[in-house]
Design a protein around this motif. Structure first.
Motif, PDB file in Angstrom:
ATOM      1  N   LYS A 157       1.035  -1.431   0.127  1.00  0.00           N
ATOM      2  CA  LYS A 157      -0.346   0.167   0.069  1.00  0.00           C
ATOM      3  C   LYS A 157       1.116   1.081   0.208  1.00  0.00           C
ATOM      4  O   LYS A 157       0.680   2.332  -0.338  1.00  0.00           O
ATOM      5  CB  LYS A 157      -0.481  -0.053   1.361  1.00  0.00           C
ATOM      6  CG  LYS A 157      -2.225  -1.374   0.864  1.00  0.00           C
ATOM      7  CD  LYS A 157      -2.769  -0.619   2.525  1.00  0.00           C
ATOM      8  CE  LYS A 157      -3.967  -1.965   2.567  1.00  0.00           C
ATOM      9  NZ  LYS A 157      -4.468  -2.109   3.373  1.00  0.00           N
ATOM     10  N   LEU A 158       1.728   1.095   0.886  1.00  0.00           N
ATOM     11  CA  LEU A 158       3.124   2.571   0.849  1.00  0.00           C
ATOM     12  C   LEU A 158       3.913   2.461  -0.856  1.00  0.00           C
ATOM     13  O   LEU A 158       3.527   3.716  -1.034  1.00  0.00           O
ATOM     14  CB  LEU A 158       4.153   2.056   1.567  1.00  0.00           C
ATOM     15  CG  LEU A 158       4.968   3.703   2.096  1.00  0.00           C
ATOM     16  CD1 LEU A 158       4.139   4.646   2.462  1.00  0.00           C
ATOM     17  CD2 LEU A 158       5.893   2.749   2.979  1.00  0.00           C
ATOM     18  N   LEU A 159       4.671   1.879  -0.874  1.00  0.00           N
ATOM     19  CA  LEU A 159       4.485   1.809  -2.446  1.00  0.00           C
ATOM     20  C   LEU A 159       3.908   2.469  -3.614  1.00  0.00           C
ATOM     21  O   LEU A 159       4.251   3.207  -4.425  1.00  0.00           O
ATOM     22  CB  LEU A 159       5.361   0.429  -2.985  1.00  0.00           C
ATOM     23  CG  LEU A 159       6.871   0.095  -1.581  1.00  0.00           C
ATOM     24  CD1 LEU A 159       6.990  -1.165  -2.697  1.00  0.00           C
ATOM     25  CD2 LEU A 159       7.661   1.548  -2.047  1.00  0.00           C
ATOM     26  N   SER A 189       1.184   8.949  -6.709  1.00  0.00           N
ATOM     27  CA  SER A 189       1.528  10.045  -6.503  1.00  0.00           C
ATOM     28  C   SER A 189       2.618  10.983  -7.450  1.00  0.00           C
ATOM     29  O   SER A 189       2.081  11.744  -7.894  1.00  0.00           O
ATOM     30  CB  SER A 189       1.689  11.088  -5.061  1.00  0.00           C
ATOM     31  OG  SER A 189       3.141   9.815  -4.722  1.00  0.00           O
ATOM     32  N   TRP A 190       2.788  10.025  -7.739  1.00  0.00           N
ATOM     33  CA  TRP A 190       4.019  10.493  -8.261  1.00  0.00           C
ATOM     34  C   TRP A 190       3.550  10.576 -10.006  1.00  0.00           C
ATOM     35  O   TRP A 190       3.973  11.387 -10.859  1.00  0.00           O
ATOM     36  CB  TRP A 190       5.422   9.944  -8.477  1.00  0.00           C
ATOM     37  CG  TRP A 190       6.646   9.958  -7.603  1.00  0.00           C
ATOM     38  CD1 TRP A 190       6.306  10.665  -6.542  1.00  0.00           C
ATOM     39  CD2 TRP A 190       7.482   8.677  -7.091  1.00  0.00           C
ATOM     40  NE1 TRP A 190       7.103  10.544  -5.367  1.00  0.00           N
ATOM     41  CE2 TRP A 190       7.729   9.393  -5.686  1.00  0.00           C
ATOM     42  CE3 TRP A 190       7.822   7.647  -7.334  1.00  0.00           C
ATOM     43  CZ2 TRP A 190       8.800   8.906  -4.871  1.00  0.00           C
ATOM     44  CZ3 TRP A 190       8.731   6.249  -7.302  1.00  0.00           C
ATOM     45  CH2 TRP A 190       9.097   6.932  -5.732  1.00  0.00           C
ATOM     46  N   ILE A 214       1.842  13.622 -14.455  1.00  0.00           N
ATOM     47  CA  ILE A 214       0.689  13.801 -15.757  1.00  0.00           C
ATOM     48  C   ILE A 214       0.033  15.537 -15.235  1.00  0.00           C
ATOM     49  O   ILE A 214       0.002  16.262 -16.046  1.00  0.00           O
ATOM     50  CB  ILE A 214      -0.798  12.787 -15.186  1.00  0.00           C
ATOM     51  CG1 ILE A 214      -0.362  11.443 -15.879  1.00  0.00           C
ATOM     52  CG2 ILE A 214      -2.125  13.682 -15.799  1.00  0.00           C
ATOM     53  CD1 ILE A 214      -1.527  10.518 -15.136  1.00  0.00           C
ATOM     54  N   THR A 215      -0.021  15.839 -14.250  1.00  0.00           N
ATOM     55  CA  THR A 215       0.151  17.095 -13.753  1.00  0.00           C
ATOM     56  C   THR A 215       0.846  17.957 -14.869  1.00  0.00           C
ATOM     57  O   THR A 215       0.541  19.044 -15.237  1.00  0.00           O
ATOM     58  CB  THR A 215      -0.182  17.346 -12.475  1.00  0.00           C
ATOM     59  OG1 THR A 215      -1.366  16.617 -11.794  1.00  0.00           O
ATOM     60  CG2 THR A 215      -0.023  18.655 -11.784  1.00  0.00           C
ATOM     61  N   LEU A 216       2.044  17.339 -15.075  1.00  0.00           N
ATOM     62  CA  LEU A 216       3.340  18.163 -15.367  1.00  0.00           C
ATOM     63  C   LEU A 216       3.960  18.019 -16.348  1.00  0.00           C
ATOM     64  O   LEU A 216       4.682  18.685 -16.729  1.00  0.00           O
ATOM     65  CB  LEU A 216       4.716  18.335 -13.929  1.00  0.00           C
ATOM     66  CG  LEU A 216       4.513  18.988 -12.859  1.00  0.00           C
ATOM     67  CD1 LEU A 216       5.744  18.413 -11.797  1.00  0.00           C
ATOM     68  CD2 LEU A 216       4.660  20.107 -13.104  1.00  0.00           C
ATOM     69  N   LEU A 217       2.648  16.862 -16.848  1.00  0.00           N
ATOM     70  CA  LEU A 217       3.050  16.364 -18.244  1.00  0.00           C
ATOM     71  C   LEU A 217       2.985  17.734 -19.917  1.00  0.00           C
ATOM     72  O   LEU A 217       3.772  18.002 -20.183  1.00  0.00           O
ATOM     73  CB  LEU A 217       2.204  15.128 -19.308  1.00  0.00           C
ATOM     74  CG  LEU A 217       2.697  15.155 -20.254  1.00  0.00           C
ATOM     75  CD1 LEU A 217       4.087  13.874 -20.133  1.00  0.00           C
ATOM     76  CD2 LEU A 217       1.569  13.811 -20.551  1.00  0.00           C
ATOM     77  N   PRO A 218       2.611  18.776 -19.227  1.00  0.00           N
ATOM     78  CA  PRO A 218       1.650  19.709 -20.220  1.00  0.00           C
ATOM     79  C   PRO A 218       3.087  20.799 -20.141  1.00  0.00           C
ATOM     80  O   PRO A 218       3.416  21.495 -20.929  1.00  0.00           O
ATOM     81  CB  PRO A 218       0.931  20.288 -19.770  1.00  0.00           C
ATOM     82  CG  PRO A 218      -0.025  18.824 -19.428  1.00  0.00           C
ATOM     83  CD  PRO A 218       0.679  18.722 -18.926  1.00  0.00           C
TER      84      PRO A 218
END
Length: 327
Positions: free
Chosen positions: A11-13, A19-20, A25-29
């Motif tokens: 679960k931790l991994l 999150s990464w 995905i958020t920073l992809l643009p």
């Protein structure tokens, strides 16, 4: 010993990976835009390099200096684009660290290669200021000759003795440098002595007229002969005239012809170039010459010799010095 449960580790991994991935995905643009910005600045750097390169080659005769300055400008444009791209993706800390690291590395290199850096900077400064060009005749720090090559670290000078001297650029940049080719002319001085019995003005006139007839003499109105000093055996004169330099005939040929011309014109006008004369004086107050001293010496030698009659009487009277003479 208690080991963590496999489910908790999973679960931790998985949470970290999610999150990464979400962040990526958020920073992809932004990453795509940053990549496009870097590519755009690369194209701009190439275009700027072509334009600046042509301008630098027109400005500087040294292709090395022109190429170096062009590369520096291209690198500045490209690095600026990379920093903008990194800042666009939110890596301001990385940009700051890179700038700080670059400053520290540059400072360390400057201290480690201080001499090389100084010559390098001096070469760039001389390329911009252009105190001399290839082919000029220069003199600096005891080196006198023609400039054969100008590098970013040193300058190659071929001396008139046929040796190739390598001069660090910092020496040429710091110290006094004489460029004999910059103005295109040079003055030659020829000393000559005439006897005390000759007219100084006449000697100056005939020498000046003879030199102004030479084709290699320029600025003929400035050709002049000056009385320089009183010599032991002559009045010392100094001939000045101007020639094109560098040019043909060469400096040594011109000076040789000038000395020959001065000798000939003085001989033709019965003006004596005297040999060194020495006068021997045998009296502290002056006036006693060598012939006078020899005459006095001869006279003293004659007066000191006894007469022949005195010698004969002495012999007759002294044949037997123990017997008295007969009455």
């Amino acid at each position: 010993m208690d080991f963590p449960k496999i489910d908790e580790v999973y679960k931790l991994l998985s949470g970290k990976l999610e999150s990464w991935i979400e962040g990526a995905i958020t920073l992809l643009p932004n990453i795509v835009v940053a990549f496009l910005i870097a590519m755009l600045f690369g194209v701009i750097a190439k275009m700027v390099g072509n334009v600046v390169g042509k301008l630098m080659r027109r400005t500087f005769e040294s292709r090395q200096i022109a190429g170096l300055l062009t590369s520096i400008i291209k690198a500045i444009v490209l690095v600026a684009g990379i920093f903008i791209a990194l800042d666009f993706v939110g890596l301001k800390g990385t940009v700051t660290s890179l700038l700080a690291g670059a400053g520290i590395v540059g400072l360390a290199i400057g201290f480690a290669f201080q001499d090389m850096t100084e010559n390098f900077i001096a070469g760039i400064a001389m390329g911009i200021r252009k105190p001399f060009d290839i082919g000029d005749v220069i003199e600096a720090e005891g080196v006198f000759g023609n400039v054969k090559e100008i590098n970013l670290r040193n300058t190659l000078v071929e001396t008139f003795y046929g040796q190739l001297e390598v001069i660090p650029n910092k020496i040429l940049f710091r110290n006094i440098l004489t460029n004999y080719s910059y103005l295109g002319y040079r003055r030659i001085e020829v000393p000559v002595g005439i006897s005390y019995a000759d007219d100084i003005e006449k000697a100056a006139e005939v020498i000046t007229d003879a030199m102004n007839e030479k084709d290699y003499v320029i600025k003929k109105d400035e050709t002049a002969v000056y009385a320089e000093s009183f010599g032991d055996s002559s009045i010392n004169l100094l001939l000045w005239f101007w020639i094109r330099y560098p040019g043909e005939p060469g400096f040594m040929v011109v000076r040789h012809d000038a000395i020959n011309t001065v000798k000939t014109v003085l001989e033709n006008n019965d003006i004596l170039i005297p040999f060194p004369i020495r006068t021997l004086d045998f009296n502290a107050k002056g006036g006693d010459k060598l012939n006078t001293m020899l005459k006095k010496h001869d006279e003293q030698g004659v007066n000191s010799k006894p007469s022949s009659s005195t010698q004969q009487s002495d012999v007759k009277a002294g044949e037997n010095p123990e017997q008295p003479a007969e009455e």
